[in-house]
Design an enzyme around this catalytic site. Structure first.
Site, PDB file in Angstrom:
ATOM      1  N   GLU A 179     -14.458 -10.008   6.786  1.00 33.75           N
ATOM      2  CA  GLU A 179     -14.453 -11.538   6.574  1.00 33.75           C
ATOM      3  C   GLU A 179     -15.568 -11.511   5.330  1.00 33.75           C
ATOM      4  OE1 GLU A 179     -15.550 -13.470  10.187  1.00 33.75           O
ATOM      5  OE2 GLU A 179     -13.747 -12.832  11.291  1.00 33.75           O
ATOM      6  N   ASN A 221     -10.752  -6.183   6.889  1.00 34.64           N
ATOM      7  CA  ASN A 221      -9.908  -6.990   7.927  1.00 34.64           C
ATOM      8  C   ASN A 221     -10.583  -8.555   7.571  1.00 34.64           C
ATOM      9  OD1 ASN A 221      -8.793  -7.260  10.412  1.00 34.64           O
ATOM     10  ND2 ASN A 221     -10.687  -7.869  11.372  1.00 34.64           N
ATOM     11  N   GLU A 285      -6.000  -9.155  15.287  1.00 34.31           N
ATOM     12  CA  GLU A 285      -6.362 -10.174  16.224  1.00 34.31           C
ATOM     13  C   GLU A 285      -5.677 -11.324  16.582  1.00 34.31           C
ATOM     14  OE1 GLU A 285     -10.477 -11.290  14.710  1.00 34.31           O
ATOM     15  OE2 GLU A 285     -10.709  -9.388  13.980  1.00 34.31           O
ATOM     16  N   ASP A 287      -3.724 -14.277  18.048  1.00 36.59           N
ATOM     17  CA  ASP A 287      -3.685 -15.032  19.289  1.00 36.59           C
ATOM     18  C   ASP A 287      -3.102 -16.190  18.720  1.00 36.59           C
ATOM     19  OD1 ASP A 287      -6.191 -16.344  18.017  1.00 36.59           O
ATOM     20  OD2 ASP A 287      -7.437 -15.429  19.540  1.00 36.59           O
TER      21      ASP A 287
END
Ligand code: 9MR
Length: 382
Positions: A179, A221, A285, A287
């Site tokens: 990030e 990432n 990740e 969701d």
């Protein structure tokens, strides 16, 4: 393009310049390397996500709360039987592994590695460089510190080398940098950016990680790069530059925290254009949150429409990975809604994972099983 702000409170933001889409590597050229980096998963129950994914040379994973391993029997059983890769949700983060300067606590990470080895799983290390979840002795907020620039540089180098060395040989993929860009494409102005006077810390971190563990696949990432827009374009241009400069980067992780109130991203195109730089890609990740009923039903979708949208989004995230050959792993950010970060950060939203609060598999779990089963004879067999 602010499709969603990943809770400014909990996580950061970020990115840079617009890039072209001059992807060149044909899928056929990428295939052998991908397969050699996706070892076969053995010993998983028939019908599990792990076994089904192995049939299409994919690893499927979950973020694991290491405190629940061995203490919550149902959680532990699912963690060991459904997934062929695991990621520590928090236990390899800097604030956990070095709570006092020079005093390391690897216990949570070591526990996960041991669990993975006992269950034929590969580990995604998460993460080495981030602005968040940093120890208080280093910075209270990720943007200020009492250390000088030179000290910050030395501290980061020591951290990356010490952690990658501790876990050497045990990590399949490392999220080396997490990030680093804002949603508008500008670089995040954190303590790393300030100490280096730019993004130079990223290339350094990849070189140090490679020096410490030359076999691990090294990933950048981030979230919100599933959408084409300023952030994804800036990171594409930046990472293309890293590759051209010979920085040892192997892949890009697309976090894929989605919300049904926003349109589904052009995820496949973004996975593909980064893969075309000669990189592996992964969904790291995943969701899918949606609007839910009032407390105490914080993980019950507000309507049938919300539930149906979630199912469609889950299937489309997996379809995108299956359609892009260098997509080597697909990881959900948790197992059960009982333990998801979502309701605590996004008020009125939840139900983001594949098992409900009572550990019953949700329709989206069965959807993924069906999609993997239907893909068994697909092109990923090569
Ligand atoms: O799931 C993690 C949660 O338990 C932590 O409190 C939070 C702190 O920022 O981090 C969560 O995981 C984040 C991950 O490390 C990086 N991408 C976003 C994830 C969700 O916030």
């Amino acid at each position: 393009m602010l499709r969603r702000s990943l809770a400014a409170a909990a996580v950061g933001v970020g990115a840079l310049v617009a890039g072209s889409t001059a992807g060149l590597a044909p899928a056929t050229a990428a295939a052998p390397a991908v397969q050699s980096h996706t070892p076969r998963a053995k010993g998983f129950p028939a019908g599990s996500l792990a076994a089904l994914a192995d049939g299409v040379r994919l690893r499927v994973g979950a973020a694991i709360n290491t405190d629940l391993l061995g203490t919550d029997a149902t959680y532990t059983a699912l963690a060991g039987s459904e997934f062929s890769t695991v990621t520590p949700e928090n236990s390899m983060k800097w604030e956990v592994v070095e709570p006092q300067q020079g005093t390391y606590d690897w216990s949570g990470g070591d526990k996960l590695v041991a669990f993975a080895q006992a269950h034929n799983q590969l580990v995604r290390g998460h993460n080495l460089v981030w602005h968040s979840q940093l120890p208080k002795w280093l910075t209270p907020d990720g943007v200020t510190t009492t250390f000088t620039n030179d000290q910050v540089k030395a501290i980061l180098k020591k951290h990356v080398i010490d952690e990658a060395t501790h876990f050497k040989g045990k990590i399949w993929q490392w999220d080396v940098v997490n990030e680093a860009f804002n949603d508008d494409g500008t670089p995040r102005q954190d303590i790393w950016y300030k100490a280096w006077g730019g993004l130079g810390y990223i290339a350094d971190a990849f070189r140090w990680a490679h020096q410490a563990d030359s076999k691990a696949l090294l990933f950048y990432n981030d979230y919100n790069i599933e959408y084409t827009g300023p952030k994804s374009n800036a990171e594409y241009a930046f990472i293309k530059g890293l590759k051209q400069s010979g920085v040892p980067i192997d892949g890009v992780g697309f976090q894929t925290h989605l919300d049904t109130q926003y349109g589904f991203p052009d995820l496949k195109n973004n996975l593909q254009r980064f893969a075309d730089l000669g990189l592996k890609v992964a969904e790291t990740e995943v969701d899918v949150r949606t609007f839910t009923k009032p407390a105490p039903d914080v993980n019950v979708p507000a309507s049938g429409l919300a539930q149906a949208a979630q199912e469609a989004y889950w299937m489309k995230t997996l379809q995108a990975c299956l359609a892009v050959r260098p997509c080597i792993s697909y990881t959900a950010w948790g197992i059960s809604d009982k333990n998801s970060w979502v309701p605590g950060v996004f008020a009125g939203e939840g139900a983001a994972l594949l098992w409900d609060e009572g550990y019953q598999p949700k329709p989206q779990f069965t959807d993924l099983q069906d999609l993997l089963a239907l893909s068994q004879d697909g092109r990923r067999h090569g």
